[in-house]
Motif scaffolding. Sequence first.
Motif, mmCIF file in Angstrom:
data_model
loop_
_atom_site.group_PDB
_atom_site.id
_atom_site.type_symbol
_atom_site.label_atom_id
_atom_site.label_comp_id
_atom_site.label_asym_id
_atom_site.label_seq_id
_atom_site.Cartn_x
_atom_site.Cartn_y
_atom_site.Cartn_z
ATOM 1 N N PHE A 240 0.826 -1.199 0.000
ATOM 2 C CA PHE A 240 0.000 0.000 0.000
ATOM 3 C C PHE A 240 0.866 1.257 0.000
ATOM 4 N N VAL A 241 0.445 2.255 -0.752
ATOM 5 C CA VAL A 241 1.028 3.586 -0.653
ATOM 6 C C VAL A 241 0.525 4.204 0.643
ATOM 7 N N ILE A 242 -0.767 4.041 0.903
ATOM 8 C CA ILE A 242 -1.394 4.426 2.171
ATOM 9 C C ILE A 242 -2.230 3.230 2.614
ATOM 10 N N LYS A 243 -1.852 2.645 3.735
ATOM 11 C CA LYS A 243 -2.569 1.483 4.253
ATOM 12 C C LYS A 243 -4.002 1.857 4.603
ATOM 13 N N PRO A 244 -4.908 0.871 4.552
ATOM 14 C CA PRO A 244 -6.309 1.146 4.892
ATOM 15 C C PRO A 244 -6.435 1.773 6.283
ATOM 16 N N TYR A 245 -7.143 2.900 6.330
ATOM 17 C CA TYR A 245 -7.389 3.576 7.611
ATOM 18 C C TYR A 245 -8.572 4.532 7.457
ATOM 19 N N ILE A 246 -8.983 5.123 8.578
ATOM 20 C CA ILE A 246 -10.062 6.107 8.580
ATOM 21 C C ILE A 246 -9.430 7.498 8.537
ATOM 22 N N ARG A 247 -9.711 8.214 7.453
ATOM 23 C CA ARG A 247 -9.196 9.576 7.254
ATOM 24 C C ARG A 247 -10.212 10.574 7.798
ATOM 25 N N PHE A 248 -9.710 11.682 8.330
ATOM 26 C CA PHE A 248 -10.544 12.760 8.877
ATOM 27 C C PHE A 248 -11.465 12.234 9.984
ATOM 28 N N GLN B 143 -14.308 14.161 11.920
ATOM 29 C CA GLN B 143 -14.458 15.441 11.234
ATOM 30 C C GLN B 143 -15.426 15.290 10.063
ATOM 31 N N PRO B 144 -15.896 16.412 9.516
ATOM 32 C CA PRO B 144 -16.697 16.309 8.295
ATOM 33 C C PRO B 144 -15.904 15.587 7.201
ATOM 34 N N GLY B 145 -16.560 14.736 6.487
ATOM 35 C CA GLY B 145 -15.895 13.990 5.417
ATOM 36 C C GLY B 145 -15.165 12.741 5.882
ATOM 37 N N GLU B 146 -15.409 12.311 7.134
ATOM 38 C CA GLU B 146 -14.751 11.090 7.623
ATOM 39 C C GLU B 146 -14.964 9.956 6.628
ATOM 40 N N GLN B 147 -13.872 9.242 6.315
ATOM 41 C CA GLN B 147 -13.938 8.203 5.297
ATOM 42 C C GLN B 147 -12.869 7.148 5.521
ATOM 43 N N ALA B 148 -13.170 5.947 5.082
ATOM 44 C CA ALA B 148 -12.168 4.893 5.024
ATOM 45 C C ALA B 148 -11.464 5.039 3.683
ATOM 46 N N THR B 149 -10.147 4.884 3.665
ATOM 47 C CA THR B 149 -9.402 5.032 2.416
ATOM 48 C C THR B 149 -8.208 4.089 2.392
ATOM 49 N N MET B 150 -7.768 3.792 1.200
ATOM 50 C CA MET B 150 -6.519 3.058 0.983
ATOM 51 C C MET B 150 -6.027 3.417 -0.409
ATOM 52 N N PHE B 151 -4.713 3.451 -0.559
ATOM 53 C CA PHE B 151 -4.083 3.718 -1.851
ATOM 54 C C PHE B 151 -3.074 2.627 -2.156
#
Length: 147
Positions: free
Chosen positions: A105-113, A116-124
Amino acid sequence: MTAPATNPAPMSPFHLAFPVHDLEVARGFYGGLLGCPEGRSSPEWIDFNFYGHQIVAHLAPEACGVAANNAVDGHGVPVRHFGMVLPMADWERMADRLKGLGVEFVIKPYIRFAGQPGEQATMFFMDPSGNAIELKAFADIRQLYAK
């Protein structure tokens, strides 16, 4: 336009074409690893069904490479990337699948923000030609465009 209140209903599919250094390697990555059904192809390109959207891997080794990064939530996010907003359960399954397959992963799976507004799970992660892919999900899809 307003943000959806639930995961979007069927939408008009988008089309994205991108360079790859080797079509057989792209076929293995998109078709095999990610499970995208293959559509038409030629010696120069391959269509894939990416969650109902048409992405096309075009043979163009000279155009491949890693994009610049911008800081987002303390991570270096590849500027040039594409991806999909998935339902949370699908995102979690894909994160587990990719981890189990040893994807780097470039960015491992995690919860971003978080919180906060726009909280999201993301991975790259990157495809073998250096194209960055982001998969994200929202516990509350109404946060998709939250400020």
